[in-house]
Design an enzyme around this catalytic site. Sequence first.
Site, PDB file in Angstrom:
ATOM      1  N   GLU A 108       0.859  -1.189   0.000  1.00 20.84           N
ATOM      2  CA  GLU A 108       0.000   0.000   0.000  1.00 20.84           C
ATOM      3  C   GLU A 108       0.889   1.230   0.000  1.00 20.84           C
ATOM      4  OE1 GLU A 108      -3.347   0.851  -0.182  1.00 20.84           O
ATOM      5  OE2 GLU A 108      -2.461   2.853  -0.129  1.00 20.84           O
TER       6      GLU A 108
ATOM      7  N   LYS B 253     -16.481  10.920   5.058  1.00 22.66           N
ATOM      8  CA  LYS B 253     -17.625  11.640   4.450  1.00 22.66           C
ATOM      9  C   LYS B 253     -18.852  11.546   5.339  1.00 22.66           C
ATOM     10  CE  LYS B 253     -20.497   9.493   2.403  1.00 22.66           C
ATOM     11  NZ  LYS B 253     -20.413   8.928   1.083  1.00 22.66           N
TER      12      LYS B 253
ATOM     13  N   TYR C 115      -7.259  -1.784  10.761  1.00 19.53           N
ATOM     14  CA  TYR C 115      -7.030  -2.465   9.485  1.00 19.53           C
ATOM     15  C   TYR C 115      -5.639  -3.107   9.453  1.00 19.53           C
ATOM     16  CZ  TYR C 115     -11.108  -1.574   6.560  1.00 19.53           C
ATOM     17  OH  TYR C 115     -12.356  -1.618   5.994  1.00 19.53           O
TER      18      TYR C 115
ATOM     19  N   TYR D  88     -22.565  11.415  -7.162  1.00 22.03           N
ATOM     20  CA  TYR D  88     -22.589  11.115  -5.729  1.00 22.03           C
ATOM     21  C   TYR D  88     -21.780  12.144  -4.930  1.00 22.03           C
ATOM     22  CZ  TYR D  88     -23.947   6.037  -5.922  1.00 22.03           C
ATOM     23  OH  TYR D  88     -24.568   4.826  -6.053  1.00 22.03           O
ATOM     24  N   ILE D  89     -20.515  12.317  -5.334  1.00 23.27           N
ATOM     25  CA  ILE D  89     -19.604  13.099  -4.487  1.00 23.27           C
ATOM     26  C   ILE D  89     -20.009  14.571  -4.485  1.00 23.27           C
ATOM     27  CG2 ILE D  89     -17.190  13.830  -4.181  1.00 23.27           C
ATOM     28  CD1 ILE D  89     -16.324  11.084  -5.199  1.00 23.27           C
TER      29      ILE D  89
ATOM     30  N   HIS E 104     -45.792   1.215  13.085  1.00 21.95           N
ATOM     31  CA  HIS E 104     -46.390   2.537  13.258  1.00 21.95           C
ATOM     32  C   HIS E 104     -45.921   3.198  14.547  1.00 21.95           C
ATOM     33  CE1 HIS E 104     -49.393   5.600  12.595  1.00 21.95           C
ATOM     34  NE2 HIS E 104     -49.782   5.466  13.848  1.00 21.95           N
TER      35      HIS E 104
ATOM     36  N   CYS F  40     -15.961   7.110   2.033  1.00 25.43           N
ATOM     37  CA  CYS F  40     -17.224   6.840   2.741  1.00 25.43           C
ATOM     38  C   CYS F  40     -17.217   7.195   4.221  1.00 25.43           C
ATOM     39  CB  CYS F  40     -17.575   5.356   2.638  1.00 25.43           C
ATOM     40  SG  CYS F  40     -17.084   4.563   1.118  1.00 25.43           S
TER      41      CYS F  40
ATOM     42  N   CYS G  60     -12.197   4.296   0.887  1.00 23.79           N
ATOM     43  CA  CYS G  60     -13.396   4.283   1.733  1.00 23.79           C
ATOM     44  C   CYS G  60     -13.100   4.730   3.162  1.00 23.79           C
ATOM     45  CB  CYS G  60     -14.004   2.882   1.737  1.00 23.79           C
ATOM     46  SG  CYS G  60     -15.415   2.748   2.832  1.00 23.79           S
TER      47      CYS G  60
ATOM     48  N   GLU H 220     -43.661   2.833   6.919  1.00 28.56           N
ATOM     49  CA  GLU H 220     -44.943   2.118   6.801  1.00 28.56           C
ATOM     50  C   GLU H 220     -45.639   2.470   5.485  1.00 28.56           C
ATOM     51  OE1 GLU H 220     -48.172   3.270   9.624  1.00 28.56           O
ATOM     52  OE2 GLU H 220     -46.766   4.811  10.285  1.00 28.56           O
TER      53      GLU H 220
END
Length: 460
Positions: free
Chosen positions: A35, A51, A99, A180-181, A438, A48, A43, A443
């Site tokens: 990496e 954001k 991670y 989207y962004i 409800h 994501c 993400c 609903e």
Amino acid sequence: MSQYDYDLFVIGAGSGGVRAARIAAQHGAKVAIAEEHRVGGTCVIRGCVPKKLMVYASQFSEHFEDAAGYGWTSGEATFDWPTFIGHKDREIDRLNAIYIRNLTNSGVELFMSSAAIEGPHQVRIAMEERTVTARVILVATGGRPWLDTTLPGIEHVVTSNEVFYLKRQPKRLLVAGGGYIAVEFAGIFNGLGTETTLIYRGSEILRGFDDELRGNLRAEMEKKGVDFRFDTIFTNIEKRGEELLATTRSGETLAADAILFATGRRPATEGLGLDAVGVTLNERGAVCVDHESRTSVPSIYAIGDVTDRINLTPVAIREGHAFADTVFGDTPRKVDHTLVPTAVFSQPELGTVGLTEEEALEVYDAVDVYATSFRPMLHTLTGRDERTFMKVIVDGETDRVLGVHVMGHGAGELAQVLGIAVKMGATKADFDATVAVHPTAAEELVTMRSPTRQLRREAA
Ligand code: NDP
């Protein structure tokens, strides 16, 4: 003993790559992953997750206003950008560490370096200045924001990579794009009190989504204060002191403190050496793969946004998991790319699964549309003029629900559950047979009895 250093070498430790690496390791493979930026990928680090934290931050301005309708009095609310960014960065650091820990606990060897493919089984690890070998190579490098580099002044804009790290909150923001962004960040900055203008080349935001949903969202965003300029693009950007001046094709000049370009993303294949090794790319630069995510070179696979199938984190994770099970777990798995639910964290939020009305009409002879728009209960006391919108698209011949589209509070949460029903092949009769919860907004989805319109294709 294997003739290779590793069974699997993964390039890119985003959501998809990490999942593939961990699952392959669990299946007993000797795995390494490289990496070049930060483990977690788009993400987790600059997509994501931060954001959504920004969406939460931006919603408090309305919460403070709305509280008055419920009898609350509070002092003047102010927002401090550096405080929020600091807290957000801490959370991202925490997730990044998790991670890394998950990878190492799974026995995956991590190289914090860029990597390039030198042959069907050779990977060059730049930082180590050495080449290693692997039986299988997985490309999981994701995508990068795309910018029109021919636009004069493009160097003054930021993309979704930088917007999370702005030193100051802009007082005035221009956003380019209508996807989207662009839509999510227009909502975020508007909610935080930034004067926000969205410039889009088309005539309505979120191309590809249900037309009625798009129109409803734009109307709600306008009510909240986002300024839209349609059918135009930027033609020039200049920096004058601290200020940016942007000219549009329609001849306007708009002043801003920051300009966010959200004009799409492209597969991140640059510098990977894919061409040289014979991996086929498509015209958009995405890696071409078969249903098992295998490229044109049998020992090289690719998953996630770099393959430009459906560019969503959960899809990349599925593809990574299926790849690892197939190649290292002796359990061949295909990823089903149909009926993928999705949310746009706009304000109000969108949640959607299945066909839009326009798509349904292209395929089906008879389409029944059930649609409703109402003021959510929360706002009966706040007085806020905000509508919730729900729409169910039904095959008029089989009664099967083809798509559901929701705009309103919790729409993303709803899309997840609606996705199960639609994926299972639920009919409108199944929706009707489900007892309402409800009082909820949802609903409405099981109480819309008569179609709003019944569309029939003329017999030829
Ligand atoms: P999108 O593809 O969604 O939108 C790109 C926008 O830029 C479109 O409105 C497009 O217009 C416009 N555009 C493209 N080229 C130009 C140009 N040359 N000049 C002016 N405008 C242009 O990309 P995003 O960058 O918004 O997001 C990238 C991807 O990331 C998404 O497709 C999605 O898969 C993923 N994502 C998902 C999120 C979620 O799940 N909530 C959140 C954020 C991103 P046009 O429509 O006319 O082509």
